[in-house]
Design an enzyme around this catalytic site. Sequence first.
Site, PDB file in Angstrom:
ATOM      1  N   LYS A  39      -0.724  -9.312   8.735  1.00  0.00           N
ATOM      2  CA  LYS A  39      -0.463  -7.919   9.084  1.00  0.00           C
ATOM      3  C   LYS A  39      -1.813  -7.282   9.361  1.00  0.00           C
ATOM      4  O   LYS A  39      -2.701  -7.286   8.497  1.00  0.00           O
ATOM      5  CB  LYS A  39       0.249  -7.178   7.952  1.00  0.00           C
TER       6      LYS A  39
ATOM      7  N   ILE B 275       5.099  -4.049  10.867  1.00  0.00           N
ATOM      8  CA  ILE B 275       5.335  -3.642   9.481  1.00  0.00           C
ATOM      9  C   ILE B 275       4.822  -2.219   9.417  1.00  0.00           C
ATOM     10  O   ILE B 275       3.625  -1.983   9.197  1.00  0.00           O
ATOM     11  CB  ILE B 275       4.603  -4.570   8.489  1.00  0.00           C
TER      12      ILE B 275
ATOM     13  N   SER C  35       0.833  -1.203   0.000  1.00  0.00           N
ATOM     14  CA  SER C  35       0.000   0.000   0.000  1.00  0.00           C
ATOM     15  C   SER C  35       0.864   1.249   0.000  1.00  0.00           C
ATOM     16  O   SER C  35       0.655   2.173  -0.805  1.00  0.00           O
ATOM     17  CB  SER C  35      -0.912  -0.001   1.230  1.00  0.00           C
ATOM     18  N   THR C  36       1.853   1.291   0.893  1.00  0.00           N
ATOM     19  CA  THR C  36       2.760   2.430   0.947  1.00  0.00           C
ATOM     20  C   THR C  36       3.567   2.550  -0.337  1.00  0.00           C
ATOM     21  O   THR C  36       3.946   3.644  -0.751  1.00  0.00           O
ATOM     22  CB  THR C  36       3.708   2.303   2.156  1.00  0.00           C
TER      23      THR C  36
END
Length: 332
Positions: A182, A229, A56-57
């Site tokens: 996550k 994370i 996503s980042t």
Amino acid sequence: MATGPPPPSGIYVPVPTFFQSFDKYAYKQPLDHDAQAEHTLLLARAGVTGLILCGSTGEAVHLTSAERVELISRQKKVLADNNYDNVVIMAGTTSQNIDETIGVIKESKDAGATYALVLTPNYFAVAGGYSEEGMREWYVTVANNSPIPVLVYNYPAVSNNLQLSLSLMKTLSKHPNIVGCKLSHGNMSHHLILSSSPEIEHQYFRVFTGLGQQLLPLLLSGPGAAGAIDGTAAYFPKSMIRIYNLAGRIRSGDATTEEWEEAQKLQCAYSEVEEWVVKFGTVGIKEAIKIVLGISVGQAGGRLPFSESHLTREWEKFREVFERVQDIEAKL
């Protein structure tokens, strides 16, 4: 289907994808491999356990398939060429299409990734189209066909607020090729239950928080708690690693009173600076990398429709908490 051990416990960084400065209104900025390599090596030298690429980042939804492969293979080579082969590479797989998801995993594995972080499909989540049975079968099918171990990625903020149930997570934890999760949401109860439940074999299924604010309480919970994370670790990796190491001493009963106090103070400072990411997400992470580390992140902070123009006036509101953690980071 390939089975393997869960990823080692520790601190992982969801890495942004860096772009070259370009015409703001161009539809696509080129990848900046030099800036990407600079950031990768900075994190490796700091001692992070692993990197998540194309998550996503990393703006996976803004990348082509070829760019994802190129990004992973280049960073794998950068690590190997600098004797950091021990740094784990985990690939994000963002797709609503199950065939494409499996294809992305296979390409990522060939490019050098050893784990797949699989985001929950969500397009029809608010239209009443998903059942727990359907979600279970989706993940099982992906895991059955994945050549590398899979982690379930539950991130409601980018998934139409879809929250996977505890019963579903417990079921998925039993699959031999699903080795962890996550959790990027604020339900701390789910973090604690999944890391402690006697229904889960924790040596085979590890729980990572996607929110650095929750690292210390997670690590003090149960045997399945594995680490974080976390996006803020992209520019403050040593502080996050220090919290992780202090938590290990607390869990083993070896921590001094001073170390307990240090862990609490550092977690508080880190949690305050994390509010920047809570508010501004991926673009905020890239802006902080530019300011704190001095690494170019490209025009507009990311590909359209991202824009960082509103962040300049917001930075002053966070300057004090950033400087506090920068001072800590410099001493580690």
